[in-house]
Design an enzyme around this catalytic site. Structure first.
Site, PDB file in Angstrom:
ATOM      1  N   ASP A 127       0.874   6.830  -0.875  1.00  0.00           N
ATOM      2  CA  ASP A 127       1.433   5.602  -1.432  1.00  0.00           C
ATOM      3  C   ASP A 127       2.826   5.313  -0.884  1.00  0.00           C
ATOM      4  O   ASP A 127       3.259   4.165  -0.836  1.00  0.00           O
ATOM      5  CB  ASP A 127       1.490   5.710  -2.962  1.00  0.00           C
ATOM      6  CG  ASP A 127       2.232   4.549  -3.596  1.00  0.00           C
ATOM      7  OD1 ASP A 127       1.703   3.432  -3.550  1.00  0.00           O
ATOM      8  OD2 ASP A 127       3.344   4.760  -4.125  1.00  0.00           O
ATOM      9  N   LEU A 150       5.850  -0.612  -8.548  1.00  0.00           N
ATOM     10  CA  LEU A 150       6.302  -1.830  -7.880  1.00  0.00           C
ATOM     11  C   LEU A 150       6.552  -1.644  -6.390  1.00  0.00           C
ATOM     12  O   LEU A 150       7.041  -2.561  -5.729  1.00  0.00           O
ATOM     13  CB  LEU A 150       7.590  -2.338  -8.544  1.00  0.00           C
ATOM     14  CG  LEU A 150       7.460  -2.759 -10.009  1.00  0.00           C
ATOM     15  CD1 LEU A 150       8.830  -3.098 -10.577  1.00  0.00           C
ATOM     16  CD2 LEU A 150       6.528  -3.959 -10.146  1.00  0.00           C
ATOM     17  N   ARG A 151       6.235  -0.456  -5.857  1.00  0.00           N
ATOM     18  CA  ARG A 151       6.502  -0.227  -4.434  1.00  0.00           C
ATOM     19  C   ARG A 151       5.717  -1.210  -3.565  1.00  0.00           C
ATOM     20  O   ARG A 151       6.228  -1.715  -2.554  1.00  0.00           O
ATOM     21  CB  ARG A 151       6.166   1.216  -4.049  1.00  0.00           C
ATOM     22  CG  ARG A 151       6.460   1.525  -2.583  1.00  0.00           C
ATOM     23  CD  ARG A 151       6.191   2.972  -2.234  1.00  0.00           C
ATOM     24  NE  ARG A 151       7.249   3.836  -2.742  1.00  0.00           N
ATOM     25  CZ  ARG A 151       7.053   4.818  -3.605  1.00  0.00           C
ATOM     26  NH1 ARG A 151       5.838   5.042  -4.085  1.00  0.00           N
ATOM     27  NH2 ARG A 151       8.048   5.567  -4.011  1.00  0.00           N
ATOM     28  N   ALA A 152       4.471  -1.501  -3.941  1.00  0.00           N
ATOM     29  CA  ALA A 152       3.659  -2.422  -3.146  1.00  0.00           C
ATOM     30  C   ALA A 152       4.299  -3.804  -3.093  1.00  0.00           C
ATOM     31  O   ALA A 152       4.294  -4.459  -2.036  1.00  0.00           O
ATOM     32  CB  ALA A 152       2.249  -2.499  -3.721  1.00  0.00           C
TER      33      ALA A 152
END
Length: 343
Positions: free
Chosen positions: A164, A245-247
């Site tokens: 991820d 919220l990384r995406a």
């Protein structure tokens, strides 16, 4: 390997049938803070060829390979504690992260690398800084590089927590289209027979890529995100049921890099759509349809339902417990009591 004996790299402009991979690599070259590119695919799909080709387009043209057997000290560098204690000065021995600054750090079979090294790689790739701490002594240096990790899924997967953290991912497949397959083989044979002549034929296209990367890096800070772009990113990430919220952050930065690459005046929802798959392919989860229905229903309610919701919440304060129910009883025979000695 010296420059005189180093084999020339296959030109980036001559790659065939690799448009998604080329786009992902160019975006990472424009904004290394994306966190690197993970390339997954079977053997012989030009994963390492593309990584070496990208390095030639960068200002330093530096390609640093991280071998699987590398130690953590070789990767991040070491501090000479004896010098610190004796002279009070920090003597730092640079590692591969320092060598890769402004270039490409290439990790073949990254899925076979120890987790501790992958963590250190991804931290430096996302932050652009490498920090070495030892016995209370700390040293930091710039480490802005394009991280490219390749893997063959047949040899094992990366842990979800690590996969991820790669900004973008591209999944390559074997080519079974005859015309494209023939073009790839012809180009490779022509390069092997005459590397110099082959590279000369693609020199102008190579220089255009160099100029586009340079211009995109300059334009990057001038592009801002509007509400339409934010809304599109949120919708795609919610639809993919991503964790955290990384995406969202990576998708916004990737869309901005693509807009800069194309010298667009503004970031559009179309830019978001074109980078979405590379951002979501390794983060997408199956979503419970009921959760989506509940979210839409709750979002469609106005302020008039606030009192009703509060009352419902109050009446369900014992959520998780079943209400009492009557159960059938059965008459049993009398039980003979035990004597006092047997109790």
């Amino acid at each position: 390997m010296t420059a005189a004996t180093q084999r020339p790299a296959f030109p980036f402009a001559a790659l065939i049938g690799q448009a998604p991979l080329q786009q992902a690599l160019l975006l990472a070259a424009i904004d290394p803070g994306l966190g690197g590119v993970l390339v997954s695919g079977p053997r012989g799909t030009a994963k390492s060829t593309a990584a070496r080709a990208l390095a030639e387009l960068l200002p330093e043209g530096q390609l640093v390979n991280l071998p699987l057997g590398a130690s953590e000290d070789r990767l991040i560098g070491t501090l000479d504690i004896e010098t610190v204690l004796r002279d009070g000065s920090v003597r730092f021995s640079p590692g591969l992260l320092a060598r890769a600054h402004r270039g490409v750090l290439y990790v073949d079979e990254v899925n076979l690398l120890p987790d501790a090294l992958v963590d250190a790689l991804l931290d430096a790739a996302a932050s652009g800084v490498n920090t070495v701490e030892r016995d209370g002594v700390s040293h930091s240096h710039d480490a802005s590089f394009v991280l490219i990790g390749t893997m063959n899924p047949e040899e094992g997967e990366l842990r979800p927590q690590l996969i991820d953290r790669f900004g973008l991912m591209v999944e390559l497949q074997n080519c079974y289209e005859p015309r494209v397959r023939e073009e790839i083989v012809k180009a490779r044979l022509a390069f092997d027979l005459d590397p110099g002549g082959f590279r000369a034929r693609h020199e102008q296209a190579q220089q255009r890529y160099v100029q586009r990367i340079r211009a995109a890096r300059e334009a990057l800070p001038q592009l801002a995100f509007d509400d339409t772009v934010h809304a599109r990113v949120s919708a795609l990430c919610i639809g993919a049921a991503v964790d955290g919220l990384r995406a969202d952050l990576v998708m916004l930065r990737a869309a901005r890099a693509l807009a800069a690459l194309e010298q667009a005046a503004a970031i559009s929802a179309e830019h978001v759509d074109r980078v979405a798959e590379a951002v979501l392919v390794h983060r997408r989860h199956q979503r419970d349809p009921q959760q989506g229905d509940d979210a839409r229903e709750s979002g469609s309610k106005g302020s008039s339902s606030t009192a009703h919701d509060a009352a419902a919440a109050s009446s369900e304060s014992d959520w998780g417990y079943l209400p009492p129910e009557r159960s059938a009883t059965t008459q049993v025979k009398g039980v003979i009591p035990l004597s006092a000695k047997k109790r």
